[in-house]
Design a protein around this motif. Structure first.
Motif, PDB file in Angstrom:
ATOM      1  N   LEU A  19      22.339   4.877 -89.489  1.00 43.64           N
ATOM      2  CA  LEU A  19      21.015   5.129 -90.067  1.00 43.64           C
ATOM      3  C   LEU A  19      19.897   4.744 -89.093  1.00 43.64           C
ATOM      4  N   ALA A  20      19.976   3.550 -88.500  1.00 44.90           N
ATOM      5  CA  ALA A  20      18.916   3.070 -87.602  1.00 44.90           C
ATOM      6  C   ALA A  20      18.768   3.993 -86.395  1.00 44.90           C
ATOM      7  N   TRP A  21      19.904   4.385 -85.809  1.00 40.29           N
ATOM      8  CA  TRP A  21      19.870   5.281 -84.658  1.00 40.29           C
ATOM      9  C   TRP A  21      19.267   6.636 -85.052  1.00 40.29           C
ATOM     10  N   SER A  22      19.595   7.105 -86.248  1.00 38.61           N
ATOM     11  CA  SER A  22      19.095   8.408 -86.700  1.00 38.61           C
ATOM     12  C   SER A  22      17.585   8.378 -86.932  1.00 38.61           C
ATOM     13  N   ILE A  23      17.078   7.279 -87.486  1.00 38.77           N
ATOM     14  CA  ILE A  23      15.624   7.141 -87.695  1.00 38.77           C
ATOM     15  C   ILE A  23      14.897   7.149 -86.352  1.00 38.77           C
ATOM     16  N   LEU A  24      15.441   6.392 -85.391  1.00 39.21           N
ATOM     17  CA  LEU A  24      14.847   6.355 -84.054  1.00 39.21           C
ATOM     18  C   LEU A  24      14.887   7.739 -83.408  1.00 39.21           C
ATOM     19  N   ASP A  25      16.007   8.437 -83.613  1.00 41.72           N
ATOM     20  CA  ASP A  25      16.144   9.792 -83.094  1.00 41.72           C
ATOM     21  C   ASP A  25      15.109  10.726 -83.722  1.00 41.72           C
ATOM     22  N   GLY A  26      14.849  10.539 -85.022  1.00 45.48           N
ATOM     23  CA  GLY A  26      13.864  11.363 -85.721  1.00 45.48           C
ATOM     24  C   GLY A  26      12.445  11.141 -85.201  1.00 45.48           C
ATOM     25  N   ILE A  27      12.109   9.895 -84.901  1.00 44.51           N
ATOM     26  CA  ILE A  27      10.774   9.580 -84.357  1.00 44.51           C
ATOM     27  C   ILE A  27      10.586  10.261 -83.005  1.00 44.51           C
ATOM     28  N   ILE A  28      11.621  10.146 -82.140  1.00 45.10           N
ATOM     29  CA  ILE A  28      11.555  10.791 -80.818  1.00 45.10           C
ATOM     30  C   ILE A  28      11.455  12.300 -80.974  1.00 45.10           C
ATOM     31  N   LEU A  29      12.174  12.839 -81.954  1.00 46.70           N
ATOM     32  CA  LEU A  29      12.153  14.283 -82.197  1.00 46.70           C
ATOM     33  C   LEU A  29      10.738  14.777 -82.487  1.00 46.70           C
ATOM     34  N   ILE A  30      10.021  14.050 -83.334  1.00 51.85           N
ATOM     35  CA  ILE A  30       8.647  14.457 -83.695  1.00 51.85           C
ATOM     36  C   ILE A  30       7.743  14.433 -82.470  1.00 51.85           C
ATOM     37  N   ILE A  31       7.891  13.369 -81.657  1.00 50.29           N
ATOM     38  CA  ILE A  31       7.059  13.272 -80.445  1.00 50.29           C
ATOM     39  C   ILE A  31       7.413  14.402 -79.470  1.00 50.29           C
ATOM     40  N   GLN A  32       8.723  14.641 -79.305  1.00 48.17           N
ATOM     41  CA  GLN A  32       9.174  15.681 -78.374  1.00 48.17           C
ATOM     42  C   GLN A  32       8.672  17.066 -78.781  1.00 48.17           C
ATOM     43  N   SER A  33       8.523  17.287 -80.074  1.00 52.76           N
ATOM     44  CA  SER A  33       8.112  18.616 -80.539  1.00 52.76           C
ATOM     45  C   SER A  33       6.658  18.929 -80.186  1.00 52.76           C
TER      46      SER A  33
END
Length: 595
Positions: A19-33
């Motif tokens: 879960l923690a890794w996925s949340i961090l991945d989601g934050i990076i995803l938004i910035i990357q977009s």
């Protein structure tokens, strides 16, 4: 619906394990977009500032403005690279946790599944597909979904840019991407069904590889000259699989080439529209470059979005193999309200009209078996190979369920006991015992891992089985690695391995002992010493001896003779000799070899 369930299950696994890794991945995803839009805009600014510098009187100030824009562009590009690296590390960490969980689920299911599944080749196909695909597909399906969302967010901003040039530019993006998406879905479906069909061939290739590289088969492969023969068969199978895969890939490539050719024509048309607007003075050079790049990147992001979506579909197809394995049902279950096993046994064991047939067999292995084993006595099962002797022991241990009748302990059906309690009350060695490539101490301790690996029971068990003398002669005695798979391992003879396995059977404080051909690999002296110790240890316990050696069978209090799944004779040694039947015939046949 199955695809949706696959996705839901995969998300659930990720939620529980990463879960923690996925949340961090989601934050990076938004910035990357958002970064690609920023890079496009800064590129436009650089070009426009350079163009303006041609007409500027203050070249130094104009160049400083260009340098500032370039620095900002470089910072945005570097930040994009850092986020990509971080995303890769997160993906690796997340997938490690998910793969470890999936492997644990697969192995846990494997050790609990009914033994009868191992009688079916379909089971091995199902297991092979699950082991091959599930560990990485589960994490990949969620990552593909994340990538899809990232591409969609970026696309929305890019489409806004393209729409400001001409509404047709946005439609072109979708027009050129949809055929490719449909092509990928078709290929994913084809490759899934092809790989499912190839499972038996893949397992057969794996079997040939095992034969050619395993120490167990090495002697016979060399003596019979089978090496080149099996290599040839393996290569033939590989060539068959290769031709089928090549044919499928060729069809996919032809369709994909047609799709890509259409995309190129559509892109050229869009470039023409942008160039025309620039020539007409509606766009600046910077605008034109920005829109060219936006169109190129938009095509890439839309293709990525559809590719991610098609991967979600593909992964969900292959994950069905995992669910197929996990959904296998066990017939052998713990009762809802287990009863305690009588201790000590007062009546003993009773096989009551037991019948059994192995899955896929056309005839019964056991028919109408009636056996009474009084508590504290030793009973022997005798008969030719395939008569059902070992099957009776497996049914007693609830490795199989009888199709007819029941097995009773002190009058209680063994299906009323918990599996753990029942099996803890049975010390057993089967003729196909395992040679664990572990230390000598661990090989014995595995018989009862509920006690300490330093428990004195280990020494007691090895003394009973005769393994203590074997182990004492090893370089590091009980800490010596056995077998040749690992460093400094020592190989044992078959008779020595059997003594180790017997010691393992004596590790439990069980009321019942089942010995299946316990002396098959022992010499005469070792056999004599073993049974001298065994009679003392088995005193007060209920014992079942399965053997072809009549020198040991005659020690039993009572003997049952089986033939083709039926009991044809019973009694003690003297009674059976007096009956002059099958037992007497087999006894005299074996005895004449010693005269």
């Amino acid at each position: 619906m199955n695809r949706i369930l696959s996705l839901k299950y995969a998300i659930g696994i990720v939620w529980q394990n990463a879960l923690a890794w996925s949340i961090l991945d989601g934050i990076i995803l938004i910035i990357q977009s958002t970064l690609p839009i920023l890079v496009l805009y800064l590129t436009k600014e650089v070009v426009d500032l350079v163009a303006a510098g041609f007409l500027s009187a203050n070249k130094k100030a104009a160049f400083e403005d260009v340098l500032m824009a370039i620095a900002m562009l470089g910072a945005a590009t570097l930040f994009t690279t850092l986020l990509t690296l971080a995303s890769s590390l997160i993906y690796e960490a997340k997938n490690h946790k998910i793969s470890r969980h999936i492997e644990h689920v697969l192995l846990s299911k494997s050790v609990k599944i009914d033994l009868e599944y191992y009688e079916s080749s379909q089971y091995y196909d199902t297991l092979h597909r699950a082991q091959k695909e599930a560990p990485y597909r589960t994490g990949q399906i969620v990552s593909s979904l994340f990538k899809f969302l990232q591409s969609v967010l970026t696309l929305l901003a890019l489409i806004g840019l393209l729409f400001s040039v001409h509404w047709m530019a946005s439609l072109v993006l979708f027009a050129i991407a949809i055929p490719g998406f449909l092509c990928r879905l078709w290929y994913a479906n084809q490759i899934y069904h092809w790989q499912k069909k190839q499972t038996p061939l893949e397992r057969k290739m794996g079997y040939f590889q095992w034969l050619l590289t395993n120490g167990t088969s090495a002697k016979e492969i060399r003596l019979l000259g089978l090496g080149d023969f099996f290599i040839h068969r393996l290569m033939e199978l590989r060539h068959t699989v290769y031709k089928e895969k090549l044919n499928l890939s060729l069809r996919h490539s032809i369709i994909n080439m047609i799709v890509q050719s259409s995309s190129v024509l559509a892109i050229l048309g869009s470039y023409t529209v942008v160039a025309y607007n620039t020539v007409q003075g509606n766009l600046s050079i910077g605008d034109m470059i920005m829109y060219y790049q936006a169109l190129q990147r938009g095509q890439g992001y839309l293709q990525n979005a559809f590719q991610s979506l098609s991967l979600v579909y593909e992964d969900s197809l292959f994950l069905s193999n995992f669910y197929e394995f996990i959904d296998l049902k066990s017939k052998i279950q713990d009762p809802e309200n287990p009863v305690a096993i009588p201790s000590p046994l007062s009546q003993g064991i009773r096989f009551e009209r037991v019948g059994f047939q192995y899955p896929g067999n056309s005839c019964k292995t056991l028919q109408d078996i009636e056996i009474d084993i009084p508590a504290g006595q030793m009973v022997a099962f005798v008969g030719e190979n395939g008569s059902g002797k070992t099957t009776l022991a497996k049914i007693l241990c609830r490795l199989y369920e009888p199709m007819e009748g029941a097995v009773l302990l002190d009058g209680i059906d063994i299906r009323n006991f918990s599996l753990k309690d029942l099996r803890n009350q049975i010390g057993v060695i089967f003729q196909d015992y395992i040679q664990y490539h572990a230390t000598a101490r661990e090989n014995v301790w595995f018989g009862n891992i509920g006690v300490s690996s330093q428990d004195k029971k280990i020494l007691l068990s090895t003394r009973i089985s005769g393994a203590h003398e074997v182990i004492s002669g090893l370089p590091e005695q009980y800490e010596t690695m056995l077998g040749k798979w690992f460093e400094n391992g020592k190989e044992l003879s078959m008779g020595q391995w059997q003594k180790i396995a017997l010691a393992r059977a004596f590790m439990k404080d069980s009321q019942i002992l089942v010995l299946d051909e316990p002396n098959s690999s022992m010499d005469a002296q070792a056999e004599y010493e073993f049974f001298k110790e065994f009679r003392a240890v088995a005193k007060g316990k209920t014992a079942i001896l399965i053997s072809h050696r009549f020198s040991s069978v005659r020690l039993a209090d009572y003997i049952y003779v089986l033939d083709k799944g039926r009991i044809i004779e019973q009694g003690n040694h003297e009674d059976l000799i007096a009956q002059n039947g099958k037992y007497a015939y087999l006894f005299h046949l074996q005895a004449q070899n010693y005269r």
